[in-house]
Design a protein around this motif. Structure first.
Motif, PDB file in Angstrom:
ATOM      1  N   LEU A  13      11.758 -15.355   3.348  1.00  0.00           N
ATOM      2  CA  LEU A  13      10.742 -14.350   3.052  1.00  0.00           C
ATOM      3  C   LEU A  13       9.607 -14.384   4.072  1.00  0.00           C
ATOM      4  O   LEU A  13       9.059 -13.340   4.434  1.00  0.00           O
ATOM      5  CB  LEU A  13      10.193 -14.559   1.643  1.00  0.00           C
ATOM      6  CG  LEU A  13      11.144 -14.203   0.497  1.00  0.00           C
ATOM      7  CD1 LEU A  13      10.572 -14.684  -0.838  1.00  0.00           C
ATOM      8  CD2 LEU A  13      11.414 -12.708   0.452  1.00  0.00           C
ATOM      9  N   ILE A  14       9.259 -15.574   4.537  1.00  0.00           N
ATOM     10  CA  ILE A  14       8.224 -15.690   5.574  1.00  0.00           C
ATOM     11  C   ILE A  14       8.655 -14.956   6.836  1.00  0.00           C
ATOM     12  O   ILE A  14       7.879 -14.213   7.441  1.00  0.00           O
ATOM     13  CB  ILE A  14       7.915 -17.174   5.866  1.00  0.00           C
ATOM     14  CG1 ILE A  14       7.192 -17.808   4.674  1.00  0.00           C
ATOM     15  CG2 ILE A  14       7.061 -17.309   7.126  1.00  0.00           C
ATOM     16  CD1 ILE A  14       7.120 -19.326   4.744  1.00  0.00           C
ATOM     17  N   SER A  15       9.918 -15.158   7.222  1.00  0.00           N
ATOM     18  CA  SER A  15      10.407 -14.488   8.436  1.00  0.00           C
ATOM     19  C   SER A  15      10.461 -12.977   8.250  1.00  0.00           C
ATOM     20  O   SER A  15      10.174 -12.214   9.183  1.00  0.00           O
ATOM     21  CB  SER A  15      11.795 -15.028   8.811  1.00  0.00           C
ATOM     22  OG  SER A  15      12.765 -14.662   7.839  1.00  0.00           O
ATOM     23  N   GLU A  16      10.816 -12.523   7.055  1.00  0.00           N
ATOM     24  CA  GLU A  16      10.859 -11.094   6.776  1.00  0.00           C
ATOM     25  C   GLU A  16       9.457 -10.491   6.729  1.00  0.00           C
ATOM     26  O   GLU A  16       9.237  -9.357   7.167  1.00  0.00           O
ATOM     27  CB  GLU A  16      11.565 -10.849   5.436  1.00  0.00           C
ATOM     28  CG  GLU A  16      13.050 -11.121   5.433  1.00  0.00           C
ATOM     29  CD  GLU A  16      13.820 -10.086   6.240  1.00  0.00           C
ATOM     30  OE1 GLU A  16      13.782  -8.905   5.862  1.00  0.00           O
ATOM     31  OE2 GLU A  16      14.441 -10.476   7.255  1.00  0.00           O
ATOM     32  N   ALA A  17       8.512 -11.242   6.191  1.00  0.00           N
ATOM     33  CA  ALA A  17       7.161 -10.720   5.998  1.00  0.00           C
ATOM     34  C   ALA A  17       6.340 -10.706   7.276  1.00  0.00           C
ATOM     35  O   ALA A  17       5.444  -9.862   7.423  1.00  0.00           O
ATOM     36  CB  ALA A  17       6.438 -11.542   4.931  1.00  0.00           C
ATOM     37  N   THR A  18       6.614 -11.606   8.194  1.00  0.00           N
ATOM     38  CA  THR A  18       5.757 -11.764   9.381  1.00  0.00           C
ATOM     39  C   THR A  18       5.508 -10.456  10.133  1.00  0.00           C
ATOM     40  O   THR A  18       4.343 -10.127  10.431  1.00  0.00           O
ATOM     41  CB  THR A  18       6.338 -12.833  10.314  1.00  0.00           C
ATOM     42  OG1 THR A  18       6.364 -14.092   9.616  1.00  0.00           O
ATOM     43  CG2 THR A  18       5.496 -12.981  11.573  1.00  0.00           C
ATOM     44  N   PRO A  19       6.548  -9.636  10.442  1.00  0.00           N
ATOM     45  CA  PRO A  19       6.264  -8.385  11.159  1.00  0.00           C
ATOM     46  C   PRO A  19       5.787  -7.241  10.260  1.00  0.00           C
ATOM     47  O   PRO A  19       5.225  -6.259  10.756  1.00  0.00           O
ATOM     48  CB  PRO A  19       7.619  -8.044  11.792  1.00  0.00           C
ATOM     49  CG  PRO A  19       8.623  -8.626  10.850  1.00  0.00           C
ATOM     50  CD  PRO A  19       7.991  -9.878  10.302  1.00  0.00           C
ATOM     51  N   ILE A  20       6.023  -7.351   8.943  1.00  0.00           N
ATOM     52  CA  ILE A  20       5.732  -6.240   8.039  1.00  0.00           C
ATOM     53  C   ILE A  20       4.412  -6.424   7.314  1.00  0.00           C
ATOM     54  O   ILE A  20       3.591  -5.508   7.217  1.00  0.00           O
ATOM     55  CB  ILE A  20       6.861  -6.089   6.986  1.00  0.00           C
ATOM     56  CG1 ILE A  20       8.203  -5.860   7.668  1.00  0.00           C
ATOM     57  CG2 ILE A  20       6.539  -4.962   5.999  1.00  0.00           C
ATOM     58  CD1 ILE A  20       9.372  -5.919   6.708  1.00  0.00           C
ATOM     59  N   GLU A  21       4.208  -7.627   6.794  1.00  0.00           N
ATOM     60  CA  GLU A  21       3.042  -7.922   5.957  1.00  0.00           C
ATOM     61  C   GLU A  21       2.580  -9.350   6.246  1.00  0.00           C
ATOM     62  O   GLU A  21       2.899 -10.300   5.520  1.00  0.00           O
ATOM     63  CB  GLU A  21       3.424  -7.760   4.482  1.00  0.00           C
ATOM     64  CG  GLU A  21       2.268  -7.821   3.513  1.00  0.00           C
ATOM     65  CD  GLU A  21       1.319  -6.631   3.618  1.00  0.00           C
ATOM     66  OE1 GLU A  21       0.355  -6.601   2.860  1.00  0.00           O
ATOM     67  OE2 GLU A  21       1.548  -5.731   4.456  1.00  0.00           O
ATOM     68  N   PRO A  22       1.820  -9.544   7.336  1.00  0.00           N
ATOM     69  CA  PRO A  22       1.416 -10.893   7.747  1.00  0.00           C
ATOM     70  C   PRO A  22       0.659 -11.666   6.679  1.00  0.00           C
ATOM     71  O   PRO A  22       0.770 -12.897   6.612  1.00  0.00           O
ATOM     72  CB  PRO A  22       0.532 -10.635   8.975  1.00  0.00           C
ATOM     73  CG  PRO A  22       0.959  -9.300   9.489  1.00  0.00           C
ATOM     74  CD  PRO A  22       1.361  -8.512   8.285  1.00  0.00           C
ATOM     75  N   THR A  23      -0.122 -10.982   5.855  1.00  0.00           N
ATOM     76  CA  THR A  23      -0.871 -11.702   4.814  1.00  0.00           C
ATOM     77  C   THR A  23       0.074 -12.381   3.825  1.00  0.00           C
ATOM     78  O   THR A  23      -0.216 -13.477   3.341  1.00  0.00           O
ATOM     79  CB  THR A  23      -1.804 -10.749   4.045  1.00  0.00           C
ATOM     80  OG1 THR A  23      -1.040  -9.679   3.462  1.00  0.00           O
ATOM     81  CG2 THR A  23      -2.870 -10.175   4.961  1.00  0.00           C
ATOM     82  N   LEU A  24       1.193 -11.734   3.519  1.00  0.00           N
ATOM     83  CA  LEU A  24       2.190 -12.344   2.648  1.00  0.00           C
ATOM     84  C   LEU A  24       2.832 -13.541   3.336  1.00  0.00           C
ATOM     85  O   LEU A  24       3.033 -14.591   2.706  1.00  0.00           O
ATOM     86  CB  LEU A  24       3.264 -11.319   2.267  1.00  0.00           C
ATOM     87  CG  LEU A  24       4.432 -11.851   1.431  1.00  0.00           C
ATOM     88  CD1 LEU A  24       3.956 -12.455   0.117  1.00  0.00           C
ATOM     89  CD2 LEU A  24       5.453 -10.744   1.180  1.00  0.00           C
ATOM     90  N   TRP A  63       7.243  -6.590  -3.199  1.00  0.00           N
ATOM     91  CA  TRP A  63       6.202  -6.149  -2.270  1.00  0.00           C
ATOM     92  C   TRP A  63       6.781  -5.803  -0.902  1.00  0.00           C
ATOM     93  O   TRP A  63       6.420  -4.796  -0.294  1.00  0.00           O
ATOM     94  CB  TRP A  63       5.140  -7.236  -2.159  1.00  0.00           C
ATOM     95  CG  TRP A  63       3.935  -6.867  -1.343  1.00  0.00           C
ATOM     96  CD1 TRP A  63       3.440  -7.529  -0.265  1.00  0.00           C
ATOM     97  CD2 TRP A  63       3.063  -5.745  -1.539  1.00  0.00           C
ATOM     98  NE1 TRP A  63       2.321  -6.901   0.224  1.00  0.00           N
ATOM     99  CE2 TRP A  63       2.072  -5.804  -0.545  1.00  0.00           C
ATOM    100  CE3 TRP A  63       3.042  -4.708  -2.457  1.00  0.00           C
ATOM    101  CZ2 TRP A  63       1.064  -4.853  -0.431  1.00  0.00           C
ATOM    102  CZ3 TRP A  63       2.032  -3.755  -2.358  1.00  0.00           C
ATOM    103  CH2 TRP A  63       1.063  -3.842  -1.351  1.00  0.00           C
ATOM    104  N   LEU A  64       7.719  -6.614  -0.433  1.00  0.00           N
ATOM    105  CA  LEU A  64       8.352  -6.333   0.856  1.00  0.00           C
ATOM    106  C   LEU A  64       9.209  -5.072   0.794  1.00  0.00           C
ATOM    107  O   LEU A  64       9.267  -4.307   1.763  1.00  0.00           O
ATOM    108  CB  LEU A  64       9.202  -7.527   1.298  1.00  0.00           C
ATOM    109  CG  LEU A  64       8.426  -8.706   1.870  1.00  0.00           C
ATOM    110  CD1 LEU A  64       9.363  -9.886   2.132  1.00  0.00           C
ATOM    111  CD2 LEU A  64       7.716  -8.309   3.163  1.00  0.00           C
ATOM    112  N   THR A  65       9.870  -4.866  -0.327  1.00  0.00           N
ATOM    113  CA  THR A  65      10.666  -3.645  -0.492  1.00  0.00           C
ATOM    114  C   THR A  65       9.782  -2.408  -0.390  1.00  0.00           C
ATOM    115  O   THR A  65      10.114  -1.435   0.301  1.00  0.00           O
ATOM    116  CB  THR A  65      11.398  -3.652  -1.848  1.00  0.00           C
ATOM    117  OG1 THR A  65      12.303  -4.761  -1.886  1.00  0.00           O
ATOM    118  CG2 THR A  65      12.177  -2.364  -2.059  1.00  0.00           C
ATOM    119  N   VAL A  66       8.636  -2.448  -1.049  1.00  0.00           N
ATOM    120  CA  VAL A  66       7.707  -1.314  -0.996  1.00  0.00           C
ATOM    121  C   VAL A  66       7.147  -1.133   0.409  1.00  0.00           C
ATOM    122  O   VAL A  66       7.121  -0.019   0.955  1.00  0.00           O
ATOM    123  CB  VAL A  66       6.567  -1.498  -2.014  1.00  0.00           C
ATOM    124  CG1 VAL A  66       5.500  -0.416  -1.843  1.00  0.00           C
ATOM    125  CG2 VAL A  66       7.101  -1.476  -3.441  1.00  0.00           C
TER     126      VAL A  66
END
Length: 231
Positions: A13-24, A63-66
């Motif tokens: 999830l960290i790797s997925e979130a890094t480019p999309i939602e850095p705060t997550l 959250w990542l899906t949205v």
């Protein structure tokens, strides 16, 4: 999901979130460092730590899906498919928790890991939630983050679809007034514009039904800027 899968899931999830939602990604990194040295068997035995992690993983996936949707309009359409209580959580409080400083985070993480979290009102909250979910046009969401950081046991919405943050405590709590003041301050800190602080008397056999009715009535009728203590 089993305890042994949690850390791999967090890293994914960290790797997925890094480019999309850095705060997550940053918040998940904090949690990953918190549990990285805990063996799966020990994690399984820490039921509230595990429950929090599973909840956080689920919220992060939603959250990542949205946030992965291609336009603001499509993201808004996804929020409209949620219940009012879910929409308030995912559309406001969860991203606020990701982007702002949580001064209680270090404290409650430490208590959770040490096994010092023992919710005395858990049975009461389950009963309240069960009754609310049985009624038409209502929605409810309960999150450990909201409980630990935002002094909110439940987010409830009734017919008017206005979410209300609720905290439940016993009437015989000698620190009730102090807790109320701290609760109000916490809600204001997080930008929660109205809330309900419910005290109950366990000797009253009808108190669950009374709490539910009070919660749903105030979801529809409590004005913004009010933090009501009842009774």
């Amino acid at each position: 999901m089993q305890a042994q899968d949690i850390q791999d899931k967090l890293k994914y999830l960290i790797s997925e979130a890094t480019p999309i939602e850095p705060t997550l990604a940053i918040r998940l990194g904090e949690v990953d460092r918190w549990v990285k040295d805990v063996k799966p068997g020990a994690l399984t035995n820490k039921k509230f730590v595990l429950a929090f992690l599973l909840q956080l993983v689920s919220d992060s996936e939603v959250w990542l899906t949205v946030k992965s949707l291609p336009s603001e309009a499509s993201q808004q359409a996804a929020f409209e498919l949620m219940t009012p209580a879910e929409r308030y959580w995912y559309g406001y409080l969860f991203p606020k928790w990701l982007s702002e400083t949580d001064r209680k985070f270090y404290i409650w993480k430490k208590k959770l890991m040490a096994g010092k979290f023992n919710p005395g009102d858990e049975r009461i909250l389950r009963s309240i939630a069960a009754q609310i979910r049985q009624r038409a046009d209502t929605s409810l969401i309960q999150r450990y983050i909201a409980d630990f950081s935002m002094a909110t046991d439940s987010i409830v919405s009734n017919r008017q679809q206005q979410p209300l943050c609720i905290q439940v405590t016993t009437m015989n709590d000698e620190f009730s007034e102090q807790k109320y003041q701290q609760w109000q301050q916490t809600l204001q800190t997080w930008g929660i514009d109205r809330g309900l602080f419910l005290s109950y008397d366990g000797r009253d056999t009808n108190f669950i039904n009374q709490l539910v009715n009070i919660a749903l009535y105030n979801s529809d009728n409590l004005p913004a800027g009010r933090y009501l203590k009842f009774p």
